[in-house]
Enzyme design. Structure first.
Site, PDB file in Angstrom:
ATOM      1  N   GLU A 239      47.693 -53.576  30.244  1.00 22.11           N
ATOM      2  CA  GLU A 239      46.861 -54.774  30.145  1.00 22.11           C
ATOM      3  C   GLU A 239      46.018 -54.813  31.410  1.00 22.11           C
ATOM      4  O   GLU A 239      46.446 -55.364  32.425  1.00 22.11           O
ATOM      5  CB  GLU A 239      47.747 -56.028  30.097  1.00 22.11           C
ATOM      6  CG  GLU A 239      48.622 -56.122  28.872  1.00 22.11           C
ATOM      7  CD  GLU A 239      47.943 -56.852  27.738  1.00 22.11           C
ATOM      8  OE1 GLU A 239      46.790 -57.285  27.904  1.00 22.11           O
ATOM      9  OE2 GLU A 239      48.577 -56.959  26.677  1.00 22.11           O
TER      10      GLU A 239
HETATM   11 ZN    ZN Z   1      45.428 -56.615  23.211  1.00 19.35          ZN
END
Ligand code: ZN
Ligand code: NAG
Ligand code: NAG
Length: 477
Positions: free
Chosen positions: A439
């Site tokens: 992320e």
């Molecule tokens: Zn995502």
């Protein structure tokens, strides 16, 4: 007739385009968020993440409409949960490229690692440019291109590039994919510019520089020799829609289960065949996915019902010796490792996702009725590589990244990373694959500014280098 057609068009666009605002909720414990996390009408990004704050509370990020904020503010009026609109500087977000900077697959992309530190990339790749970039790498460097078997709902053909280990597909050990969630802008760019860097550095005999991180030519060669497969655009229909509507669109554009507004589309990252039928496998109080088409985490009509999912899975058959997999997402600043369905445990091998005795018991974090089994050597291996990766990303320029188990405080089903790892036990003859979800940052920001977009490329590319190098040292076979 005419009137209702117009009315339905208006309705459709309002529903799809209701503005989502980044907010965060604060509460004394993660348990305070349990009700809201279970309500699949809210959008928590890739997965709900509650993180401890400096003032001893927990913070949960979400993207909500004004109506939802009003509703929740009222609902939590006399509770300990507070809602805060994120003060985003409303500066311009990075533009999407117009035209084709690679001139129909003839001019290669040039990454940031092989250029002066003052060079920047001026816009995000559009859908056609992503393919044009890969075509140029095929034409100019002779990398491999594999067309995948299924076409998307809107008729897009899908492809992966492969590089570094020649024509024998069993020599490829690293697999990256990007843009399964359409709105996470810059994900394909991160991988395409990195592959371009590796190829350019290999050609010129040089190393790579990402901010304060440098890599030698020998390291570049080593990473290439591991054999890299990359799937830069998992969700082309969603990305095309997001780039033209700027609606923070996440899912694909399949209309089988709903044809207007937010009911369109499946969350491809809840559609994989890992505990997909969550109603059966998880405790009823958890919502790792949703059966509602209008939810951002709608799981589809069957495990791997979506062409994008089937294509993603087909890569494991085509490249049977993939050992390490990373799915590239934004925007948190974390690297997640398996498992994501419940907490890890290394002691009871019979307590695992295939054991029907635990159906209906999985998914509660903090209890002992179920935790997912992971052999302890595997846990050591995935953590070693995870730590090396976030350390590299932090060293580039000082942004913070952390390495955490994917389950965090809430479970997920049907996601790419757990599916990758689960294959060893659920698919006969399958290689063991360590799965990660990156992320990239900055937190809460799906549409980066131009400066953030460039920093994301530097941070992730150093992360890809150290992830690959650490994977090589743990082992590719
Ligand atoms: Zn995502
Ligand atoms: C979920 O939230 C919506 C508001 O977005 C509310 O109307 C609904 O009652 C909630 N559902 C549950 C089960 O709490
Ligand atoms: C790396 O460079 C060598 C030497 O020029 C070349 O033979 C090889 O094909 C290059 N590798 C890739 C993946 O382009």
């Amino acid at each position: 007739m005419k009137y209702s057609f117009v009315a339905s068009l208006v309705l459709q666009s309002t529903a799809a385009l209701a503005e989502l605002l980044p907010v965060h909720l604060k509460a004394p414990s993660p348990a305070h968020f349990r009700d809201i996390v279970r309500n699949d009408t809210f959008d928590f990004g890739c997965r709900p993440v509650a993180k401890p704050t400096e003032d001893g509370l927990y913070r949960l990020h979400a993207w909500l409409t004004e109506d939802q904020i009003t509703h929740l503010t009222k609902e939590y009026e006399s509770s300990e949960v507070t809602i805060h609109k994120q003060k985003v500087k409303r500066v311009a977000t990075a533009p999407i490229g117009t035209g084709d900077r690679f001139s129909s697959g003839t001019i290669s992309p040039v990454g940031l690692g092989t250029q002066s530190s003052t060079t920047t990339i001026s816009s995000i790749l559009n859908v056609n440019e992503i393919k044009s970039a890969v075509n140029a790498l095929v034409k100019n460097y002779g990398i491999g291109l594999q067309t995948l078997p299924y076409t998307t709902f809107n008729g897009a053909s899908q492809y992966v590039g492969y590089v570094g280990a020649g024509t024998d597909k069993s020599k490829y050990h690293l697999y990256f994919s990007a843009a399964i969630h359409a709105r996470e802008r810059g994900a394909p760019d991160n991988i395409i510019y990195w592959i371009s860097d590796l190829l350019a550095a290999n050609k010129s005999g040089s190393g790579l520089t990402y901010g304060k991180k440098t890599y030698t030519n020998a390291q570049v060669n080593s990473v290439l020799s591991a054999g890299i497969v990359f799937f830069p655009l998992v969700n082309p229909d969603g990305v095309a829609y997001d780039q033209s509507s700027s609606s923070l669109w996440r899912k694909n554009r399949n209309t089988k289960s709903g044809s207007s507004g937010s009911s369109v589309g499946v969350d491809i990252n809840r559609n994989f065949d890992f505990l997909w039928n969550f109603k059966k496998y998880f405790v009823s109080s958890e919502a790792p996915a949703s059966t509602s088409p209008s939810s951002e985490i709608f799981y589809g009509t069957a495990a791997a019902s979506e062409p994008e999912t089937k294509n993603h899975v087909s890569v494991y058959s085509t490249f049977p010796k993939i050992r390490w997999f990373m799915d590239i997402h934004s925007a948190v600043g974390d690297l997640l490792y398996s498992w994501g369905d419940d907490e890890d445990q290394t002691t009871t091998s019979t307590m695992n996702f295939l054991n029907t005795a635990y159906d209906g018991k999985r998914g509660t974090v903090g209890d002992s009725s179920y935790k997912e089994y992971i052999p302890s050597q595997d846990l050591t291996n995935i953590r070693t590589v995870s730590t090396a990766t976030v350390n590299a990303m932090k060293a580039v320029g000082g942004r913070s990244y952390s390495s955490v188990q994917a389950v965090g405080l809430y479970p997920t089903s049907g996601a790419t990373d757990d599916y990758a790892f689960s294959r060893f036990w659920s698919v006969s003859g399958a290689n063991k694959v360590y799965g990660y979800t990156l992320e990239f940052g900055p937190s809460g920001n799906f549409y980066p500014t131009l400066a953030e977009f460039n920093t994301n490329i530097l941070d992730t590319n150093a992360g890809f280098m150290d992830w690959s190098l650490a994977a090589i040292s743990v082992g590719l076979e």
